[in-house]
Design a protein around this motif. Sequence first.
Motif, mmCIF file in Angstrom:
data_model
loop_
_atom_site.group_PDB
_atom_site.id
_atom_site.type_symbol
_atom_site.label_atom_id
_atom_site.label_comp_id
_atom_site.label_asym_id
_atom_site.label_seq_id
_atom_site.Cartn_x
_atom_site.Cartn_y
_atom_site.Cartn_z
ATOM 1 N N THR A 1 0.836 -1.308 0.038
ATOM 2 C CA THR A 1 -0.261 -0.052 0.031
ATOM 3 C C THR A 1 0.841 1.246 -0.090
ATOM 4 N N PRO A 2 0.651 2.094 -0.840
ATOM 5 C CA PRO A 2 1.416 3.477 -0.995
ATOM 6 C C PRO A 2 1.637 4.169 0.297
ATOM 7 N N GLU A 3 2.778 4.509 0.712
ATOM 8 C CA GLU A 3 3.109 5.551 1.737
ATOM 9 C C GLU A 3 2.705 7.019 1.491
ATOM 10 N N LYS A 4 2.945 7.316 0.336
ATOM 11 C CA LYS A 4 2.781 8.569 0.022
ATOM 12 C C LYS A 4 1.440 9.019 -0.730
ATOM 13 N N LEU A 5 0.732 9.736 -0.406
ATOM 14 C CA LEU A 5 -0.960 9.919 -1.070
ATOM 15 C C LEU A 5 -0.839 11.408 -1.315
ATOM 16 N N PRO A 6 -1.459 11.787 -2.356
ATOM 17 C CA PRO A 6 -2.398 10.977 -3.288
ATOM 18 C C PRO A 6 -1.393 10.168 -4.306
ATOM 19 N N VAL A 7 -1.997 9.169 -4.748
ATOM 20 C CA VAL A 7 -1.158 8.291 -5.873
ATOM 21 C C VAL A 7 -1.970 8.152 -7.283
ATOM 22 N N LEU A 8 -1.280 8.219 -8.481
ATOM 23 C CA LEU A 8 -1.944 7.819 -9.544
ATOM 24 C C LEU A 8 -2.611 6.327 -9.445
ATOM 25 N N LEU A 9 -3.829 6.427 -10.112
ATOM 26 C CA LEU A 9 -4.348 5.103 -10.275
ATOM 27 C C LEU A 9 -4.318 4.913 -11.858
ATOM 28 N N ASN A 10 -3.923 3.454 -12.310
ATOM 29 C CA ASN A 10 -3.950 3.080 -13.528
ATOM 30 C C ASN A 10 -5.419 2.513 -13.714
ATOM 31 N N GLY A 11 -5.469 2.233 -15.298
ATOM 32 C CA GLY A 11 -6.788 1.156 -15.550
ATOM 33 C C GLY A 11 -7.721 2.052 -16.479
ATOM 34 N N GLY A 12 -7.726 3.459 -16.320
ATOM 35 C CA GLY A 12 -8.726 4.334 -17.019
ATOM 36 C C GLY A 12 -8.190 4.693 -18.384
ATOM 37 N N MET A 13 -9.181 5.405 -19.101
ATOM 38 C CA MET A 13 -8.599 6.175 -20.312
ATOM 39 C C MET A 13 -7.864 7.458 -19.935
ATOM 40 N N LEU A 14 -8.256 8.213 -19.025
ATOM 41 C CA LEU A 14 -7.660 9.264 -18.592
ATOM 42 C C LEU A 14 -7.014 9.160 -17.106
ATOM 43 N N SER A 15 -6.174 10.238 -16.717
ATOM 44 C CA SER A 15 -5.410 10.209 -15.787
ATOM 45 C C SER A 15 -6.264 10.503 -14.261
#
Length: 713
Positions: A40-54
Amino acid sequence: MLSPLRPFPLHLLLSLGLLFTATVPANAAIKAGAAAIDITPEKLPVLLNGGMLSRQSDRIKTRIHARAIVLDDGKSQIAIVVVDSCMMGRPMLDEAKALAAQRTGIPADRMLISATHAHSVPSSLGCLGTDADAAYVPFLRGKLVEAIAAAQANLEPARVGFTKADAADFTALRQWIRRPDRLAEDPFGNMTLRANMHAGANWDHVTGESGPKDPDLSLVSIQARDGRPIAVMGNFSMHYFGDKDISADYFGLFAEGLKKRLAPDAGGKPAFVGLMSHGCSGDIYRRDYTIPAEKWNSKVTIEEYANGLLEIALKAYAGIKYREDADIAMAEQRMTMKYRVPDKQRLEWAQRIVAAMGDRVPKTTPEVYAREQIILHERQQTEIVVQALRIGDIAIATTPTETYAITGLKIKAASPLPQCMVIELANGGDGYIPPPEMHLFGGYNTWAARSAGLEVMAEPKITEAAITLIEKVTGQPRREYRLSQGVAARAILGLKPAAWWRLNEFAGPHASDESGNHRDAVFEREVTYYLEGPRSDAFCAQGEKNRAAHFVGGRLRARLADLGDRYSVSCWLWNGMPNEGREVSGWFFSRGRDHGLGAYGDHFGIGGKSGNTGKLIFFHGDKPQAVAAGKTEIPRWQWQHAVLVRDQGRVRAYLNGALEFETQAVASFPAGFDQCFFGGRSDNESNWEGRLDEIAVFSRALTAAEVAKLGVK
C-alpha cells in the motif's frame, strides 16, 4: 535506491545471483514457503491505472499486497509472485528480479511476477492517459524483492495438489460483434468498430459474442506435510470487478477470504497466503449480456461476488489430492515484438494534436491516442517475456499481455498436462493481443497504443511460445485437440457424408473434414472461433462443450466435385441478426461461382423484412426474388437444424426434422460446378451473421427418415 528511469545493469546482478545458489541434496522432497508483503503506498495521493484518462486517489479502502510462493525440489528453486497491480512493465520487473536474485540466489529467469489487473491500485506503468507514479515505482520494486525473500525464508517440507471448478456464472464476454449496419467511429475518426466492449448492452446493435469464455476456477494448493495450509493460488478469467479508492478489488478479497476460511490462525507458523492470479481475460467481464438488463442482478456487491467465488473454490478444495514428490521445472523465452506504428498521415495527425496540448495530460480520447501514436513511433519495438513452469504434474504458462479467453483455452488444450493454468500480465504489461481475426473488427482492444500496440501476429506467436515452453518443462509433446463424438455426431458419420465440418477450430484458415474423406474447407477472414455450439450433450462426450464458428460476413469455402444434381446439406444454424434487421436476414449455404450469381446456383437462407421474415428461403439461378419459403419463423439466437435436399429437379427443405417446403428447380449443373459456400452467398450478398456448426454434405438425396436421424432428440 535505483532510479525508475535508469535500469540496473541486469547482467551484473544475474552473475552475482549465481554465486548465492544453494547446494541442496539431489533427492530432497519438495519444500514451499509463502509470504504476503504490504505494498500500500505510503505517499498519497497516488496515480491509479486502468482508465482512459489520468486519475488519482488519496483514500485507501483495502490494503494491497505482493503475495509470493517459493518452491524448492532439492535441485532448484522458483518464485511466483502475484501483485495487486493493474500492470507492471518488464524493465522494472527485470530490475526487481535481478535484485531478488542477488538477495536469494534464485535465478531471475526462475521468477514469475504477475499483476492481478485491479483498476483501483497505484500506477506502476504508463499507459493511455495515465503515467506511472514516479514515487511509487521504486517503492513497489523494493517490496517485490522483499516478498520473494520472505517466502524463501519460510521454506518447509510440503505437498502440492491441483483442482478446478466451473465458475461460469461469474464470468462472461464483454466483447460483442456489431451488426454490419451498426458500425461506430474509432478515435482516429474512422468508422471501423465492428466489435467492441459492452456493445451487447444494446441487443439491436449486435449479432453475438465475439469469442468463448473460460469458466475454470483453478487452484494450486500447497500444504505442510501434516496438512496445514501454506498457500492456495487461484486462477480465474474475469477482468476486474471495479472498486473505489485504493483497493485490491475481488482478487484481494478472494485471497483474504481463503486465509479467513482455511487458516485464520497460523499458530506460531508462517501465515497462510491466499493468491488470485489473473486468467486470460482480455475480452471478459462479469456482466453477462446474454441476460436482459431487467433480469441481471446489477446490485451484487464486490464482497458478494468474491464470496461466491470462494464458495465454489472451497468445495473444490476439499477434494484435492496431494503429492510430496513433486519436482519443479521452469523455462522462459524473450521475444522481440514490433509495434503497430502509425503511418505518415496518422503520425502527422497525432503530432498536431500533441503540439496543441503542450505539457498537459490528455483530456479526451483522441488526445490520448494521439500521444500514444508518437510513443509507438519512437519505440518501434519491444522485448517481451513468456514463461512456463511445472510443479509435479501441474503446468503453468504465462503471457505478458491482456490475453483473450480463447488464447488461454488454446494453451490449456495443447498442454501435455491436463492440470494447467495460464496467468496473464506476467513479467510485463504489453497490452491486448487479440487473435489476428479480431483486428479486422476494430474496437478498443485493437486500437494501436501501449495498451494494444503489439504486431497483429503477436497472439499466435505468444501462444506458440507458451505451448513450446510447456513441452520443454514437461518433456512431453503437446496434445492435439480434437472434439469428442457423442450420439448425434455418430449419427452423422453413420450416414456417410461426403464432407463433415464440425467447425470446432481455435483459428482458421482450415476447417477440418471429419468424414474421413480429407476435404478440408477454408475459412475466409471475417470469422471468429470456438463459440459454444448446439447440444453439447448430444454432439460431445463426457461433458465436453460442442464448439462452433461465428460468421462476421466471411464464408467457409469448399470444392465438392461429386455432388451432381443429387445432394443434401445438413447444418446447425444460430442467426445473430434480428429477423427484420435487413432485406434478407442471411444466406447460410450457396452453390455457385465465386463473386457472382449465375444461372445455375442454389442458395439457402433465412428471409428478412422484404418477405418471408425469419423463414427458410431457397432460390435457384440468378433471380433471388423468386424464392420458395418455409412456414415457420425461426427465433433469433437459438440453435436450429436445417437440411436442404436436392433430388434432381425436386428440392425439399427441413427445419428440425419437419418438412418446411418442397419446390421444383432446374436439375442440371454444368461440368466443374463444384464450389460451395457456407455462411454466405456466392456473390457475398447478405452473408450470414451468426454461428454455424456441424455442417455435413452428402453426395445423394437423403430420405425423410435419414433427415430425421440427423435431428437431436
